[in-house]
Design an enzyme around this catalytic site. Structure first.
Site, PDB file in Angstrom:
ATOM      1  N   HIS B  54      40.177  75.098  44.399  1.00  0.00           N
ATOM      2  CA  HIS B  54      38.991  74.334  44.835  1.00  0.00           C
ATOM      3  C   HIS B  54      39.311  73.448  46.043  1.00  0.00           C
ATOM      4  O   HIS B  54      40.452  73.020  46.231  1.00  0.00           O
ATOM      5  CB  HIS B  54      38.483  73.463  43.688  1.00  0.00           C
ATOM      6  N   GLU B  56      38.712  70.314  46.718  1.00  0.00           N
ATOM      7  CA  GLU B  56      39.287  68.991  46.437  1.00  0.00           C
ATOM      8  C   GLU B  56      40.786  69.080  46.157  1.00  0.00           C
ATOM      9  O   GLU B  56      41.565  68.222  46.605  1.00  0.00           O
ATOM     10  CB  GLU B  56      38.626  68.356  45.198  1.00  0.00           C
ATOM     11  N   CYS B  84      33.804  69.301  39.832  1.00  0.00           N
ATOM     12  CA  CYS B  84      33.867  69.799  38.452  1.00  0.00           C
ATOM     13  C   CYS B  84      34.833  68.934  37.637  1.00  0.00           C
ATOM     14  O   CYS B  84      35.421  67.983  38.157  1.00  0.00           O
ATOM     15  CB  CYS B  84      34.325  71.261  38.456  1.00  0.00           C
ATOM     16  N   CYS B  87      38.472  68.901  39.106  1.00  0.00           N
ATOM     17  CA  CYS B  87      38.619  68.147  40.357  1.00  0.00           C
ATOM     18  C   CYS B  87      38.381  66.656  40.145  1.00  0.00           C
ATOM     19  O   CYS B  87      39.072  65.828  40.741  1.00  0.00           O
ATOM     20  CB  CYS B  87      37.711  68.723  41.425  1.00  0.00           C
TER      21      CYS B  87
END
Lengths: 168, 168
Positions: B54, B56, B84, B87
């Site tokens: 992801h 992040e 999410c 993260c």
């Protein structure tokens, strides 16, 4: 609990002790697919100066490299300590098949203690959890580490590290 | 909202577009410390076949490398989509100073939608959140990506990729 759970948790505990011997909070993890270890890891946050350096993240990195896939839905993960929010989130992202952990983490655990993320039906994945496997050994490894740390802090500096004069 | 929020969110949006051009769900992130970008990332889950891919996580990896510390408590993170569980957990692990995000993620968001993790007083860190910064642009980037994907799926295969005979 399944018959091989103890075997794999012992391997996770060995990984945790590796962390302790490096001066890191002792948490270890292994990932198993079709009876084979495809990833393992231990806490390396301080060594790597990386907030992502948890045992589970290290193990997931290795397993996805080994299997060539972000989807670890044939994999079970064994962790000595209840996973935190980040690690439980990563386990869900990887769609893992099963989570087995040792002792609870009442201050940060996201599976039973503070949250029960693995059973949240609003998320796109849920997975069965077995907790308490070798919990006493896992907790003892952590307790030993922290008591050793406190002891070191209590001792005056000169006893821990001889000064250049004393050491000469 | 702070005056520079739009500036940094535009950079996060550029990163998100980079993801889209690689065929990945367009989410982007930048991390700022003392007015300087110290990390940036975009979703690379498919490219890397890594569930941790992801935006992040990529940005946090870079920032902790750049600053040589797991503790990113002087850092603000800008993300185009509500983070999410994994993260948000990573943002909390890194003790980040502030989170700014664009549009909501009603199915997986852990900051406002499904959970409100950044304000949980039981955890060892909380941080202020500003949401809705360039939300329309962030949501449009995602909507464009998914509508394009659906369109591709609707077209018969021959129209998308000329067969060896047609292409000859």
């Amino acid at each position: 609990m399944k018959t091989h759970d103890i075997t794999y948790m012992k391997l996770a505990l060995s990984a945790a002790r590796e962390a302790a011997s490096n001066g890191e909070v002792p948490v270890g993890a292994v990932i198993v697919a079709a009876g084979k270890i495809v990833g393992s890891g231990y806490n390396r946050r301080e060594e790597r100066q990386n907030p992502l350096g948890h045992a589970e993240i290290m193990a997931i990195e290795e397993a996805s490299r080994q299997l060539g896939s972000w989807r670890l839905d044939t994999c079970d993960i064994y962790v000595t300590l209840e996973p935190c929010l980040m690690c439980t989130g990563a386990i869900l992202q990887a769609r893992m098949r099963r989570l087995v952990f040792g002792c609870l983490d009442p201050k940060a655990g996201a599976v039973e203690s503070l949250y029960r993320l693995c059973e949240d039906q609003r998320l796109n994945h849920q997975l069965p959890v077995t907790s308490g496997v070798l919990a006493r050994e896992s907790a003892a490894t952590l307790a030993d580490f922290f008591s050793h740390l406190r002891e070191q802090k209590r001792q005056p500096k000169a006893e821990r590290w001889p000064s250049p004069v004393e050491g000469a």
